[in-house]
Design an enzyme around this catalytic site. Structure first.
Site, PDB file in Angstrom:
ATOM      1  N   ASN A  35       4.566   6.185 -13.936  1.00  0.00           N
ATOM      2  CA  ASN A  35       5.221   7.444 -14.300  1.00  0.00           C
ATOM      3  C   ASN A  35       6.633   7.185 -14.810  1.00  0.00           C
ATOM      4  O   ASN A  35       7.294   6.233 -14.386  1.00  0.00           O
ATOM      5  CB  ASN A  35       5.285   8.367 -13.076  1.00  0.00           C
ATOM      6  CG  ASN A  35       3.915   8.885 -12.679  1.00  0.00           C
ATOM      7  OD1 ASN A  35       3.113   9.220 -13.544  1.00  0.00           O
ATOM      8  ND2 ASN A  35       3.642   8.940 -11.392  1.00  0.00           N
ATOM      9  N   HIS A  71       7.187   1.272 -10.878  1.00  0.00           N
ATOM     10  CA  HIS A  71       6.072   0.786 -10.068  1.00  0.00           C
ATOM     11  C   HIS A  71       4.776   1.136 -10.762  1.00  0.00           C
ATOM     12  O   HIS A  71       4.634   2.203 -11.349  1.00  0.00           O
ATOM     13  CB  HIS A  71       6.110   1.402  -8.669  1.00  0.00           C
ATOM     14  CG  HIS A  71       6.361   2.871  -8.651  1.00  0.00           C
ATOM     15  ND1 HIS A  71       7.619   3.414  -8.803  1.00  0.00           N
ATOM     16  CD2 HIS A  71       5.515   3.919  -8.514  1.00  0.00           C
ATOM     17  CE1 HIS A  71       7.538   4.718  -8.753  1.00  0.00           C
ATOM     18  NE2 HIS A  71       6.273   5.068  -8.597  1.00  0.00           N
ATOM     19  N   MET A  72       3.846   0.212 -10.667  1.00  0.00           N
ATOM     20  CA  MET A  72       2.500   0.436 -11.180  1.00  0.00           C
ATOM     21  C   MET A  72       1.636   0.890 -10.012  1.00  0.00           C
ATOM     22  O   MET A  72       1.553   0.211  -8.995  1.00  0.00           O
ATOM     23  CB  MET A  72       1.976  -0.868 -11.772  1.00  0.00           C
ATOM     24  CG  MET A  72       0.546  -0.799 -12.262  1.00  0.00           C
ATOM     25  SD  MET A  72       0.009  -2.433 -12.818  1.00  0.00           S
ATOM     26  CE  MET A  72       0.645  -2.448 -14.488  1.00  0.00           C
ATOM     27  N   HIS A  73       1.017   2.080 -10.135  1.00  0.00           N
ATOM     28  CA  HIS A  73       0.040   2.516  -9.147  1.00  0.00           C
ATOM     29  C   HIS A  73      -1.303   1.880  -9.514  1.00  0.00           C
ATOM     30  O   HIS A  73      -1.760   2.009 -10.655  1.00  0.00           O
ATOM     31  CB  HIS A  73      -0.170   4.036  -9.205  1.00  0.00           C
ATOM     32  CG  HIS A  73       1.013   4.869  -8.832  1.00  0.00           C
ATOM     33  ND1 HIS A  73       1.117   5.514  -7.622  1.00  0.00           N
ATOM     34  CD2 HIS A  73       2.133   5.192  -9.523  1.00  0.00           C
ATOM     35  CE1 HIS A  73       2.241   6.213  -7.584  1.00  0.00           C
ATOM     36  NE2 HIS A  73       2.877   6.034  -8.730  1.00  0.00           N
ATOM     37  N   GLU A  91       8.956   9.992  -8.740  1.00  0.00           N
ATOM     38  CA  GLU A  91       9.765  10.340  -7.563  1.00  0.00           C
ATOM     39  C   GLU A  91      10.673   9.203  -7.118  1.00  0.00           C
ATOM     40  O   GLU A  91      11.739   9.439  -6.559  1.00  0.00           O
ATOM     41  CB  GLU A  91       8.854  10.720  -6.388  1.00  0.00           C
ATOM     42  CG  GLU A  91       8.156  12.055  -6.584  1.00  0.00           C
ATOM     43  CD  GLU A  91       7.199  12.387  -5.450  1.00  0.00           C
ATOM     44  OE1 GLU A  91       6.946  11.517  -4.595  1.00  0.00           O
ATOM     45  OE2 GLU A  91       6.706  13.523  -5.439  1.00  0.00           O
ATOM     46  N   ARG A 109       0.841  -1.208   0.000  1.00  0.00           N
ATOM     47  CA  ARG A 109       0.000   0.000   0.000  1.00  0.00           C
ATOM     48  C   ARG A 109       0.867   1.245   0.000  1.00  0.00           C
ATOM     49  O   ARG A 109       1.880   1.318   0.707  1.00  0.00           O
ATOM     50  CB  ARG A 109      -0.942  -0.011   1.207  1.00  0.00           C
ATOM     51  CG  ARG A 109      -1.928  -1.147   1.119  1.00  0.00           C
ATOM     52  CD  ARG A 109      -3.083  -1.034   2.091  1.00  0.00           C
ATOM     53  NE  ARG A 109      -3.837  -2.276   2.102  1.00  0.00           N
ATOM     54  CZ  ARG A 109      -4.747  -2.623   1.193  1.00  0.00           C
ATOM     55  NH1 ARG A 109      -5.053  -1.801   0.210  1.00  0.00           N
ATOM     56  NH2 ARG A 109      -5.369  -3.795   1.259  1.00  0.00           N
ATOM     57  N   ILE A 153       2.226   4.787   0.856  1.00  0.00           N
ATOM     58  CA  ILE A 153       2.315   5.446   2.155  1.00  0.00           C
ATOM     59  C   ILE A 153       1.463   6.718   2.197  1.00  0.00           C
ATOM     60  O   ILE A 153       1.088   7.189   3.272  1.00  0.00           O
ATOM     61  CB  ILE A 153       3.805   5.759   2.471  1.00  0.00           C
ATOM     62  CG1 ILE A 153       4.026   5.915   3.958  1.00  0.00           C
ATOM     63  CG2 ILE A 153       4.296   6.964   1.708  1.00  0.00           C
ATOM     64  CD1 ILE A 153       5.497   5.906   4.362  1.00  0.00           C
TER      65      ILE A 153
HETATM   66  P1  5GP Z   1       5.918   8.149  -8.312  1.00  0.00           P
HETATM   67  O1  5GP Z   1       5.635   9.614  -8.170  1.00  0.00           O
HETATM   68  O2  5GP Z   1       7.399   7.864  -8.316  1.00  0.00           O
HETATM   69  O3  5GP Z   1       5.196   7.527  -9.455  1.00  0.00           O
HETATM   70  O4  5GP Z   1       5.285   7.470  -7.026  1.00  0.00           O
HETATM   71  C1  5GP Z   1       5.999   7.151  -5.878  1.00  0.00           C
HETATM   72  C2  5GP Z   1       4.992   6.703  -4.847  1.00  0.00           C
HETATM   73  O5  5GP Z   1       5.681   6.029  -3.804  1.00  0.00           O
HETATM   74  C3  5GP Z   1       4.234   7.859  -4.196  1.00  0.00           C
HETATM   75  O6  5GP Z   1       2.830   7.673  -4.389  1.00  0.00           O
HETATM   76  C4  5GP Z   1       4.641   7.781  -2.733  1.00  0.00           C
HETATM   77  O7  5GP Z   1       3.596   8.106  -1.846  1.00  0.00           O
HETATM   78  C5  5GP Z   1       5.089   6.343  -2.583  1.00  0.00           C
HETATM   79  N1  5GP Z   1       6.113   6.129  -1.589  1.00  0.00           N
HETATM   80  C6  5GP Z   1       7.286   6.824  -1.453  1.00  0.00           C
HETATM   81  N2  5GP Z   1       8.011   6.334  -0.439  1.00  0.00           N
HETATM   82  C7  5GP Z   1       7.296   5.292   0.086  1.00  0.00           C
HETATM   83  C8  5GP Z   1       7.531   4.387   1.150  1.00  0.00           C
HETATM   84  O8  5GP Z   1       8.546   4.429   1.843  1.00  0.00           O
HETATM   85  N3  5GP Z   1       6.582   3.446   1.395  1.00  0.00           N
HETATM   86  C9  5GP Z   1       5.444   3.362   0.641  1.00  0.00           C
HETATM   87  N4  5GP Z   1       4.565   2.409   0.956  1.00  0.00           N
HETATM   88  N5  5GP Z   1       5.182   4.202  -0.380  1.00  0.00           N
HETATM   89  C10 5GP Z   1       6.097   5.163  -0.653  1.00  0.00           C
END
Ligand code: 5GP
Length: 116
Positions: free
Chosen positions: A88, A101-103, A96, A30, A32
Site C-alpha cells: 500500500n 512492507h509487502m503483505h 497505516e 506474521r 498481528i
Molecule cells: P498497511 O495498512 O500499512 O499496509 O498494513 C499495516 C499492517 O501492519 C496491518 O496489516 C497491521 O495488522 C500490521 N501491524 C500493525 N502493527 C503491527 C505490529 O505491531 N505487529 C505486527 N506483527 N503487525 C502489525
C-alpha cells in the site's frame, strides 16, 4: 529523516513479534491481525516510508522482498494454490504503517483484487 515506526523496533527485536525470516536486508514477520491463514509482512530493514520514497539505492533490498516472498510461500505450502502480494502507498490505499512492507496473503481464495 523519516520517523521510525513500530516495524523498526520489530526488526531490531526490541519488541516481540513472530519473525519467520531475517537477513541483512529484509525481515519477515506474521501480521498481528491476519486477514487470511497466511499473512506475513516482509519489510526492508532500512526505513523507507512509502513507495514514493524509493530510490535506485533500494533496489537490492526491494528485490529481496520478492525472493523471500517466494521462499515463504513455498514453506507455508501456498505456492501452488497461489497468494497475493500487496504494498500500500499513502492514504487512498489505506497505508497505516509508514515503513514500506509487502503483505504476503494466502491460504484461502482471496476474491477479486479491487473492491467495486
Ligand atoms: P498497511 O495498512 O500499512 O499496509 O498494513 C499495516 C499492517 O501492519 C496491518 O496489516 C497491521 O495488522 C500490521 N501491524 C500493525 N502493527 C503491527 C505490529 O505491531 N505487529 C505486527 N506483527 N503487525 C502489525
Amino acid at each position: 529523516m523519516a520517523e521510525e515506526t513500530i516495524f523498526s523496533k520489530i526488526i531490531r527485536r526490541e519488541i516481540p513479534s513472530d519473525i519467520i525470516y531475517q537477513d541483512d536486508l529484509v525481515t519477515a514477520f506474521r501480521d498481528i491481525s491476519p486477514q487470511a491463514p497466511t499473512h506475513v509482512l516482509i519489510v526492508p530493514n532500512v526505513l523507507i516510508p512509502t513507495v514514493n520514497d524509493v530510490t535506485a539505492d533500494h533496489e537490492l533490498a526491494l528485490g529481496r522482498l520478492f525472493t523471500v516472498a517466494a521462499k515463504i510461500a513455498k514453506e507455508e505450502g501456498i505456492a501452488e494454490d497461489g497468494y497475493r502480494l500487496i504494498m500500500n502507498c499513502n492514504r487512498h490505499s489505506g497505508q497505516e504503517v509508514f515503513h514500506i512492507h509487502m503483505h504476503l496473503v494466502g491460504g484461502r481464495p482471496l476474491g477479486p483484487l479491487l473492491a467495486k
